[in-house]
Design a protein around this motif. Structure first.
Motif, PDB file in Angstrom:
ATOM      1  N   ILE A  40      10.270   3.145   7.535  1.00  0.00           N
ATOM      2  CA  ILE A  40      11.130   4.332   7.544  1.00  0.00           C
ATOM      3  C   ILE A  40      10.323   5.558   7.942  1.00  0.00           C
ATOM      4  O   ILE A  40      10.766   6.388   8.732  1.00  0.00           O
ATOM      5  CB  ILE A  40      11.801   4.510   6.161  1.00  0.00           C
ATOM      6  N   SER A  41       9.099   5.634   7.398  1.00  0.00           N
ATOM      7  CA  SER A  41       8.219   6.761   7.697  1.00  0.00           C
ATOM      8  C   SER A  41       7.883   6.812   9.193  1.00  0.00           C
ATOM      9  O   SER A  41       7.916   7.866   9.818  1.00  0.00           O
ATOM     10  CB  SER A  41       6.959   6.614   6.855  1.00  0.00           C
ATOM     11  N   ASP A  42       7.590   5.652   9.761  1.00  0.00           N
ATOM     12  CA  ASP A  42       7.242   5.612  11.191  1.00  0.00           C
ATOM     13  C   ASP A  42       8.445   5.842  12.089  1.00  0.00           C
ATOM     14  O   ASP A  42       8.302   6.240  13.245  1.00  0.00           O
ATOM     15  CB  ASP A  42       6.569   4.274  11.534  1.00  0.00           C
ATOM     16  N   PHE A  62       0.054   2.102  -2.358  1.00  0.00           N
ATOM     17  CA  PHE A  62      -0.838   2.398  -1.239  1.00  0.00           C
ATOM     18  C   PHE A  62      -2.268   2.637  -1.708  1.00  0.00           C
ATOM     19  O   PHE A  62      -2.761   3.762  -1.706  1.00  0.00           O
ATOM     20  CB  PHE A  62      -0.316   3.610  -0.451  1.00  0.00           C
ATOM     21  N   PRO A  63      -2.946   1.557  -2.123  1.00  0.00           N
ATOM     22  CA  PRO A  63      -4.363   1.735  -2.459  1.00  0.00           C
ATOM     23  C   PRO A  63      -5.150   2.021  -1.180  1.00  0.00           C
ATOM     24  O   PRO A  63      -4.629   1.841  -0.070  1.00  0.00           O
ATOM     25  CB  PRO A  63      -4.745   0.375  -3.042  1.00  0.00           C
ATOM     26  N   ALA A  64      -6.383   2.445  -1.356  1.00  0.00           N
ATOM     27  CA  ALA A  64      -7.216   2.790  -0.187  1.00  0.00           C
ATOM     28  C   ALA A  64      -7.279   1.602   0.770  1.00  0.00           C
ATOM     29  O   ALA A  64      -7.457   0.463   0.349  1.00  0.00           O
ATOM     30  CB  ALA A  64      -8.611   3.147  -0.673  1.00  0.00           C
ATOM     31  N   GLY A  65      -7.091   1.887   2.042  1.00  0.00           N
ATOM     32  CA  GLY A  65      -7.196   0.834   3.059  1.00  0.00           C
ATOM     33  C   GLY A  65      -5.844   0.307   3.522  1.00  0.00           C
ATOM     34  O   GLY A  65      -5.758  -0.340   4.554  1.00  0.00           O
ATOM     35  N   PHE A  66      -4.768   0.576   2.761  1.00  0.00           N
ATOM     36  CA  PHE A  66      -3.441   0.116   3.168  1.00  0.00           C
ATOM     37  C   PHE A  66      -2.788   1.224   4.006  1.00  0.00           C
ATOM     38  O   PHE A  66      -2.805   2.387   3.619  1.00  0.00           O
ATOM     39  CB  PHE A  66      -2.562  -0.170   1.946  1.00  0.00           C
ATOM     40  N   MET A  67      -2.216   0.853   5.140  1.00  0.00           N
ATOM     41  CA  MET A  67      -1.558   1.827   6.020  1.00  0.00           C
ATOM     42  C   MET A  67      -0.345   2.424   5.302  1.00  0.00           C
ATOM     43  O   MET A  67       0.445   1.701   4.708  1.00  0.00           O
ATOM     44  CB  MET A  67      -1.070   1.118   7.284  1.00  0.00           C
ATOM     45  N   GLN A  68      -0.201   3.737   5.414  1.00  0.00           N
ATOM     46  CA  GLN A  68       0.884   4.405   4.687  1.00  0.00           C
ATOM     47  C   GLN A  68       2.094   4.700   5.572  1.00  0.00           C
ATOM     48  O   GLN A  68       3.185   4.907   5.062  1.00  0.00           O
ATOM     49  CB  GLN A  68       0.383   5.730   4.133  1.00  0.00           C
ATOM     50  N   GLY A  69       1.891   4.807   6.849  1.00  0.00           N
ATOM     51  CA  GLY A  69       2.964   5.300   7.719  1.00  0.00           C
ATOM     52  C   GLY A  69       2.683   6.753   8.044  1.00  0.00           C
ATOM     53  O   GLY A  69       2.038   7.458   7.274  1.00  0.00           O
ATOM     54  N   ARG A  70       3.225   7.199   9.193  1.00  0.00           N
ATOM     55  CA  ARG A  70       2.836   8.530   9.687  1.00  0.00           C
ATOM     56  C   ARG A  70       3.383   9.685   8.851  1.00  0.00           C
ATOM     57  O   ARG A  70       2.824  10.755   8.808  1.00  0.00           O
ATOM     58  CB  ARG A  70       3.279   8.682  11.140  1.00  0.00           C
ATOM     59  N   ARG A  71       4.544   9.471   8.219  1.00  0.00           N
ATOM     60  CA  ARG A  71       5.168  10.594   7.498  1.00  0.00           C
ATOM     61  C   ARG A  71       5.273  10.320   5.998  1.00  0.00           C
ATOM     62  O   ARG A  71       6.218  10.748   5.354  1.00  0.00           O
ATOM     63  CB  ARG A  71       6.557  10.875   8.073  1.00  0.00           C
ATOM     64  N   THR A  72       4.308   9.602   5.485  1.00  0.00           N
ATOM     65  CA  THR A  72       4.339   9.251   4.059  1.00  0.00           C
ATOM     66  C   THR A  72       3.404  10.160   3.259  1.00  0.00           C
ATOM     67  O   THR A  72       2.259  10.365   3.646  1.00  0.00           O
ATOM     68  CB  THR A  72       3.905   7.779   3.855  1.00  0.00           C
ATOM     69  N   ASP A  73       3.932  10.712   2.173  1.00  0.00           N
ATOM     70  CA  ASP A  73       3.109  11.483   1.236  1.00  0.00           C
ATOM     71  C   ASP A  73       3.113  10.725  -0.086  1.00  0.00           C
ATOM     72  O   ASP A  73       4.174  10.321  -0.546  1.00  0.00           O
ATOM     73  CB  ASP A  73       3.701  12.882   1.027  1.00  0.00           C
ATOM     74  N   VAL A  74       1.948  10.550  -0.648  1.00  0.00           N
ATOM     75  CA  VAL A  74       1.865   9.727  -1.861  1.00  0.00           C
ATOM     76  C   VAL A  74       1.401  10.566  -3.053  1.00  0.00           C
ATOM     77  O   VAL A  74       0.377  11.242  -2.995  1.00  0.00           O
ATOM     78  CB  VAL A  74       0.890   8.536  -1.651  1.00  0.00           C
ATOM     79  N   LEU A  75       2.190  10.501  -4.122  1.00  0.00           N
ATOM     80  CA  LEU A  75       1.849  11.192  -5.365  1.00  0.00           C
ATOM     81  C   LEU A  75       1.475  10.113  -6.377  1.00  0.00           C
ATOM     82  O   LEU A  75       2.304   9.280  -6.728  1.00  0.00           O
ATOM     83  CB  LEU A  75       3.083  11.974  -5.834  1.00  0.00           C
TER      84      LEU A  75
END
Lengths: 170, 278
Positions: B155-157, B172-185
């Motif tokens: 969805i983010s991409d 989304f631990p370190a190393g996992f792709m998040q997507g271009r428009r993803t913000d993680v809290l």
């Protein structure tokens, strides 16, 4: 004849040097204790406001410190990051083994610190850090009592013993 | 398939690392360590038992290393789990300490269930085509988090900003792709996180993993009524199970989720609509 004088001079200088060395050790222990107290205060702040994990706290401490304490905290951070030792106490023991020539009281304080790290919740950990800081502060306080007189006496005692022995030698 | 395998091995006792690496690298779903019993490697094909006995020191080692020797940084211990580096969740059983009527921690750990976090890019492509709010439900271990992770990425991409409330730091631990428009809290509760995302991040879409409390459902309602798209997961074997749980009632009553993806144990899924029977 000149050999005697040379020998007497060596005896005098050695004893005098020992006295000065003792005074230098005293100053070094004093400086390291003051630095450890400052680092413990910083660690408490880091914990209280940022809940920073232990390896990062130790890295910060290593960056802030100099000399032997820098070496101890760097080694401790490396041990914690390696995730080989069963607990933080074992990590501290390994770190202390890597750094030689630490004053006895400082070793004692660092061992106390190692035994307290990573065993409690936040409040417990803060209390433990506080206890180690108080231990350091009380020792530092004792060192400050008659500090100048003590330093002078180390140096003058060394010189006097040296002079006495040199006279006997001559 | 991506997995932070090195991080997983790093939290295991040294004597178990080689065997776990040998037998579980590609297929392990869970590693179960029970005091005085052999470690169990659970794969989709069954279990393999290692020829050693788990000791109290082994269990303590896993807890210490997973929390980076910092119990204060792993505040979830009181909830019975720790999330290790790489997003691997470690469930704990043992002798619980109660304080003022609630769980304060675990004094002696007697069992650990280490669940391997794996990333499967592309599995959410079909689900990403569904419009509206999506609730992913399934029994434990069916792949809800894995599907949600890829759905967020898709969805983010595809153009929508997604704010992820990752309370357990598993998505989304370190190393996992998040997507271009993803913000993680990370690190905060879902209810507070959703409020923060709504107020400060201008989120077009909010994603949360594992709704387990009434307050989470209420926060989801508030976000939905503010025009935000929602993605969430919940534990349930079927629509019937979901309906039986009273905490989800507000979601049913207000038809918050138009689409429910139901995961089966074999990791396949089908869609149902959430409708109120009037």
């Amino acid at each position: 004849m000149p050999v005697r004088y040379i020998g007497a001079a060596i005896v005098f200088l050695s004893c005098g040097g020992f006295g000065f060395l003792k005074a230098a050790h005293f100053r070094r222990e004093e400086r390291l204790l003051a630095e450890l107290i400052r680092l413990l205060e910083q660690m408490q702040s880091e914990l209280e406001f940022r809940l920073t994990p232990l390896p990062m706290i130790c890295e910060h401490a290593a960056q802030e410190a100099a000399g032997s304490l820098k070496a101890v905290f760097s080694a401790l951070a490396a041990e914690l990051e390696a995730q080989v030792a069963p607990d933080a106490s074992a990590c501290m023991q390994a770190a202390l083994k890597r750094v030689a020539d630490l004053p006895e009281n400082l070793q004692k304080a660092l061992t106390m610190l190692g035994n307290s790290l990573g065993r409690f919740d936040l409040q417990g950990q803060m209390n433990e850090l506080c206890a180690v800081r108080e231990f350091c502060a009380s020792h530092y306080g004792r060192m400050q009592e008659n500090r100048d007189a003590r330093l002078r006496s180390y140096q003058s005692l060394g010189l006097c013993v040296g002079a006495g022995l040199a006279i006997l030698f001559l | 398939m991506k997995c932070a395998w090195k991080e997983l091995l790093a939290i295991l006792p040294l004597r178990l690392r080689a065997d776990v690496d040998k037998y579980g690298k590609d297929t392990m779903q869970e590693l179960r360590l029970r005091l005085g019993r052999p470690p169990e490697i659970v794969t989709d094909r069954g279990s393999r038992w290692l020829p050693v006995e788990v000791t109290a020191q082994d269990l303590s080692f896993v807890v210490q290393t997973a929390s980076k020797y910092s119990p204060w940084a792993a505040s979830t211990v009181a909830k019975g789990y720790i999330t290790a580096a790489g997003g691997h969740r470690i469930g704990m059983c043992g002798d619980v300490v109660m304080k003022d009527g609630s769980v304060a921690g675990i004094r002696t750990v007697t069992s650990l269930c280490i669940r391997v976090a794996r990333d499967l890019p592309g599995i959410g492509a079909r689900a990403a085509g569904i419009s509206g709010n999506i609730l992913i439900v399934g029994p434990p271990g069916s792949g809800k988090t894995t599907l949600l992770r890829d759905l967020i990425r898709q969805i983010s991409d595809s153009g929508q900003a997604v704010t992820v409330i990752d309370e357990r730091e598993e998505l989304f631990p370190a190393g996992f792709m998040q997507g271009r428009r993803t913000d993680v809290l990370t690190g905060c509760g879902k209810t507070e996180g959703m409020e923060m995302a709504l107020r400060t991040m201008g989120a077009g879409c909010i994603a949360v993993d594992e709704i387990t409390a009434q307050e989470d459902c209420e926060a989801l309602q508030r976000c939905c009524w503010c025009g935000v798209r929602l993605l969430a997961t919940a534990h349930a074997g079927s629509i019937r199970d979901l309906r039986c749980r009273s905490i989800y009632k507000p979601l049913w009553d207000n038809e918050i989720f138009g689409n429910i993806l139901i995961l089966r144990q074999d990791k396949t899924w089908y869609t149902e609509r959430m409708m109120v029977c009037r």
